[in-house]
Design a protein around this motif. Structure first.
Motif, PDB file in Angstrom:
ATOM      1  N   HIS A 198       0.858  -1.179   0.000  1.00 23.03           N
ATOM      2  CA  HIS A 198       0.000   0.000   0.000  1.00 23.03           C
ATOM      3  C   HIS A 198       0.899   1.235   0.000  1.00 23.03           C
ATOM      4  O   HIS A 198       2.114   1.126   0.131  1.00 23.03           O
ATOM      5  CB  HIS A 198      -0.891   0.020   1.249  1.00 23.03           C
ATOM      6  CG  HIS A 198      -1.777  -1.176   1.370  1.00 23.03           C
ATOM      7  ND1 HIS A 198      -2.929  -1.327   0.654  1.00 23.03           N
ATOM      8  CD2 HIS A 198      -1.649  -2.309   2.112  1.00 23.03           C
ATOM      9  CE1 HIS A 198      -3.494  -2.492   0.961  1.00 23.03           C
ATOM     10  NE2 HIS A 198      -2.739  -3.114   1.843  1.00 23.03           N
ATOM     11  N   CYS A 233      -4.547   5.891   0.193  1.00 24.64           N
ATOM     12  CA  CYS A 233      -3.577   4.895  -0.253  1.00 24.64           C
ATOM     13  C   CYS A 233      -3.130   5.308  -1.653  1.00 24.64           C
ATOM     14  O   CYS A 233      -3.940   5.711  -2.475  1.00 24.64           O
ATOM     15  CB  CYS A 233      -4.215   3.509  -0.280  1.00 24.64           C
ATOM     16  SG  CYS A 233      -3.072   2.236  -0.843  1.00 24.64           S
ATOM     17  N   GLN A 235      -1.030   3.355  -3.663  1.00 24.82           N
ATOM     18  CA  GLN A 235      -0.462   2.221  -4.408  1.00 24.82           C
ATOM     19  C   GLN A 235      -1.611   1.289  -4.763  1.00 24.82           C
ATOM     20  O   GLN A 235      -2.336   0.836  -3.865  1.00 24.82           O
ATOM     21  CB  GLN A 235       0.543   1.492  -3.504  1.00 24.82           C
ATOM     22  CG  GLN A 235       1.259   0.345  -4.156  1.00 24.82           C
ATOM     23  CD  GLN A 235       2.402   0.823  -5.023  1.00 24.82           C
ATOM     24  OE1 GLN A 235       3.145   1.717  -4.643  1.00 24.82           O
ATOM     25  NE2 GLN A 235       2.529   0.258  -6.198  1.00 24.82           N
ATOM     26  N   LEU A 236      -1.770   1.021  -6.059  1.00 27.33           N
ATOM     27  CA  LEU A 236      -2.877   0.161  -6.471  1.00 27.33           C
ATOM     28  C   LEU A 236      -2.798  -1.177  -5.733  1.00 27.33           C
ATOM     29  O   LEU A 236      -1.796  -1.876  -5.823  1.00 27.33           O
ATOM     30  CB  LEU A 236      -2.838  -0.077  -7.980  1.00 27.33           C
ATOM     31  CG  LEU A 236      -3.988  -0.918  -8.523  1.00 27.33           C
ATOM     32  CD1 LEU A 236      -5.327  -0.264  -8.264  1.00 27.33           C
ATOM     33  CD2 LEU A 236      -3.816  -1.189 -10.003  1.00 27.33           C
ATOM     34  N   CYS A 237      -3.839  -1.477  -4.959  1.00 26.63           N
ATOM     35  CA  CYS A 237      -3.731  -2.614  -4.051  1.00 26.63           C
ATOM     36  C   CYS A 237      -4.958  -3.513  -4.095  1.00 26.63           C
ATOM     37  O   CYS A 237      -5.067  -4.444  -3.298  1.00 26.63           O
ATOM     38  CB  CYS A 237      -3.496  -2.108  -2.627  1.00 26.63           C
ATOM     39  SG  CYS A 237      -4.789  -1.010  -2.044  1.00 26.63           S
ATOM     40  N   HIS A 241      -8.908   0.034  -3.606  1.00 19.38           N
ATOM     41  CA  HIS A 241      -7.734   0.905  -3.430  1.00 19.38           C
ATOM     42  C   HIS A 241      -8.145   2.357  -3.224  1.00 19.38           C
ATOM     43  O   HIS A 241      -7.669   3.030  -2.322  1.00 19.38           O
ATOM     44  CB  HIS A 241      -6.830   0.754  -4.656  1.00 19.38           C
ATOM     45  CG  HIS A 241      -5.939   1.908  -4.910  1.00 19.38           C
ATOM     46  ND1 HIS A 241      -4.939   2.277  -4.029  1.00 19.38           N
ATOM     47  CD2 HIS A 241      -5.889   2.808  -5.922  1.00 19.38           C
ATOM     48  CE1 HIS A 241      -4.315   3.351  -4.518  1.00 19.38           C
ATOM     49  NE2 HIS A 241      -4.875   3.684  -5.653  1.00 19.38           N
ATOM     50  N   MET A 244      -9.443   3.373   0.202  1.00 24.03           N
ATOM     51  CA  MET A 244      -8.556   3.112   1.336  1.00 24.03           C
ATOM     52  C   MET A 244      -8.023   4.449   1.816  1.00 24.03           C
ATOM     53  O   MET A 244      -6.907   4.838   1.546  1.00 24.03           O
ATOM     54  CB  MET A 244      -7.432   2.169   0.906  1.00 24.03           C
ATOM     55  CG  MET A 244      -6.604   1.659   2.045  1.00 24.03           C
ATOM     56  SD  MET A 244      -5.456   0.400   1.477  1.00 24.03           S
ATOM     57  CE  MET A 244      -4.315   0.391   2.854  1.00 24.03           C
TER      58      MET A 244
END
Ligand code: CUA
Length: 437
Positions: A198, A233, A235-237, A241, A244
C-alpha cells in the motif's frame, strides 16, 4: 467523477446497487468542479471525496524542505531550457540556407566544445545530487524525542497505534483510519503492510511512503498547524484501493496530550442492562451461531473488552470517529452518527459490507454470499433490529468529550460548496444519551 453526494465508489460493485436508504444529505456535498482550496493545487484523484488531498502545504517542515529543493531544481531547469532554446534558435537563424548558399565549414574534434559539453552537465547533475543529499540528511534521521506511531495498511483500511502508550486495559492505544498526531514536532511513523503493498500518502504532512509487507520503514512527518487532512492509499492494491482513505488529525500539544491520556485510560463503556447497546454488545462478542452470523470480536479489537481481533480495524473509539469504511463516508454534521442518514449508512455497512465497499473482507449479515480467499461463503443473518443494536453499541464507543479530536478542529481541503476557504471547522455533536432506536 462522482456527482452524487453519497459514498465514493472507487471500484466495481460486486452486486446490483440497491437503494441504500435516504440520500446521504449529511455528507459534505462534493463540488465536482475543482476547488483550488487555498493550499495550492488540488488533486481530484479522489473524485467525489468529501475532503480533498491538497498539495504545497508549507505548514509542514518536510514540505518546506522539499519546496526549497524544488525551487533550485526548477530554476536550474528554466535556465537550461532558456539557454538551450536560445542556442538552438540562434544557430538555426544564423545558418539558414537562404543566407548561406555555400556549404558550411566542416570541422571535427573541437576539444574545447567537447570538454564543455561533458563538464557542464556533470556540474549540473552534481549540484542536483548535492541538493538531494542535503535534504535527505535533514529529513531522514529520526529524532530521539519524536512521537512514535505505527502505521499498518491492509486491504482496505489503516490502523494507527501508539507503541509508547500502553492502555490501562492492555494493548497499545490504537485507532482505525484516523491518525491523531501532535503539531510542531517530528512524528516518526513506522509504516508496514499486513498483506499487499500500500502507499501511505498524506501530502499536508509530507510526501508518501510505500507500506510493504514484512518491512518496517520509519519516516518523519510534521505540521505546524492543527487541522484535519486527507490521506489516501497511493499504491494500487485491489478493488477498493481508492476507498482506502484516512484522516490525519493534527492537534496542538495540549489537546494531543488530552487525547492520548483519555485513550490510555479508556475502557469501552459498559452498556446498560437490556439496552440496545447491551444486545449489540452481546452480538458483537458472540455473533448469532443459530443463523451463522459471525462475531465482530473475531476480527475487531475494542479496548477494555475481550474483543481482540486483529483482522479488521480497531473499533475502540468508533463513536468518536467520524468516518466509516476507511473514509468512504464522513459524518461531520452536528448530529454526527445520530443523523438518520449516517445511521442508514452504518446499517447498510454492517448488513452487507462488500456490497457498499467492493473488496471489503467483512462477512455479510443478510445471508448473501461473500468471498473468503476467493471462495464463495454464505453469510449469517441478523435481523434489521439486531443490526441496529450492533450499530448502537458501536456508536456508544466514545472517548470522553474533552478528548474528541474532531471537535472544532479545522478541516482542510473541504469541498463543501458553502465554504470555499481553505479550512472549515468540524463542529462537535452534542452527546446524545443511549437508546438510539
Ligand atoms: Cu491500499 Cu491502494
Amino acid at each position: 467523477m462522482n456527482r452524487h453526494s453519497g459514498p465514493v465508489r472507487g471500484g466495481q460493485s460486486s452486486g446490483p446497487q440497491q437503494d441504500q436508504g435516504p440520500g446521504p444529505r449529511h455528507f459534505r456535498r462534493p463540488l465536482t468542479t475543482a476547488v483550488a482550496a487555498g493550499l495550492g493545487a488540488t488533486l481530484l484523484s479522489s473524485c467525489g471525496s468529501q475532503q480533498l488531498i491538497t498539495f504545497g502545504d508549507m505548514a509542514s517542515g518536510y514540505n518546506r524542505e522539499v519546496a526549497f529543493m524544488s525551487i533550485f531544481a526548477i530554476a536550474l531547469s528554466v535556465i537550461i531550457f532558456v539557454g538551450v532554446s536560445y542556442a538552438l534558435f540562434f544557430t538555426v537563424n544564423k545558418f539558414r540556407e537562404d543566407k548561406n548558399t555555400a556549404e558550411p565549414a566542416q570541422f571535427h574534434g573541437n576539444n574545447r566544445l567537447e570538454v564543455i559539453l561533458v563538464v557542464v552537465p556533470v556540474i549540473i547533475v552534481m549540484f542536483l545530487a548535492l541538493l538531494t543529499v542535503r535534504s535527505m540528511a535533514i529529513l531522514n534521521p529520526v529524532a530521539e524525542q519524536s512521537t512514535k506511531i505505527d502505521v499498518l495498511g491492509r486491504q482496505f483500511w489503516w490502523n494507527f497505534s501508539y507503541p509508547e502508550t500502553t492502555a490501562n486495559a492492555g494493548g497499545n492505544v490504537t485507532n482505525g483510519n484516523e491518525l491523531i498526531m501532535p503539531t510542531k514536532q517530528d512524528v516518526a511513523l513506522t509504516i508496514t503492510s499486513g498483506d499487499v503493498i500500500h502507499g501511505f500518502w498524506a501530502p499536508n504532512i509530507g510526501g508518501q511512503r510505500a507500506a510493504m509487507p514484512a518491512n518496517l520503514k520509519t519516516w518523519n512527518v510534521d505540521t505546524d498547524r492543527a487541522g484535519i487532512y486527507q490521506g489516501n492509499c497511493s499504491q494500487l492494491c485491489g478493488g477498493s484501493h481508492a476507498n482506502m482513505r484516512y484522516k490525519v488529525i493534527a492537534l496542538d500539544q495540549e489537546r494531543y496530550d488530552t487525547f492520548l491520556a483519555a485513550a490510555k485510560a479508556y475502557r469501552a463503556p459498559e452498556p446498560a442492562t437490556r439496552s440496545p447497546e447491551a444486545r449489540g454488545y452481546n452480538l458483537f462478542m458472540k455473533g448469532k451461531p443459530s443463523t451463522g452470523a459471525l462475531a465482530c470480536a473475531a476480527c475487531h479489537r475494542v479496548q477494555g473488552t475481550t474483543a481482540a481481533g486483529a483482522a479488521g480495524p480497531d473499533l475502540s473509539f468508533f463513536g468518536t470517529r467520524r468516518t466509516l469504511g476507511a473514509g468512504m463516508w464522513e459524518a461531520m454534521t452536528p448530529e454526527h452518527w445520530e443523523a438518520p442518514d449516517a445511521k442508514a449508512e452504518l446499517h447498510a455497512w454492517i448488513k452487507h459490507s462488500p456490497k457498499v465497499k467492493p473488496g471489503s473482507l467483512m462477512p455479510t449479515y443478510d445471508g448473501s454470499e461473500y468471498l473468503v480467499t476467493g471462495k464463495k461463503v454464505k453469510g449469517g443473518v441478523l435481523t434489521d433490529r439486531e443490526i441496529d443494536d450492533v450499530a448502537a453499541y458501536l456508536r456508544s464507543l466514545k472517548l470522553p468529550e474533552e478528548a474528541d479530536y474532531w471537535n472544532e478542529t479545522p478541516v482542510y481541503g473541504s469541498t463543501d460548496a458553502a465554504d470555499n476557504t481553505s479550512a472549515q471547522t468540524a463542529k462537535t455533536s452534542s452527546p446524545t444519551p443511549g437508546g438510539n432506536q
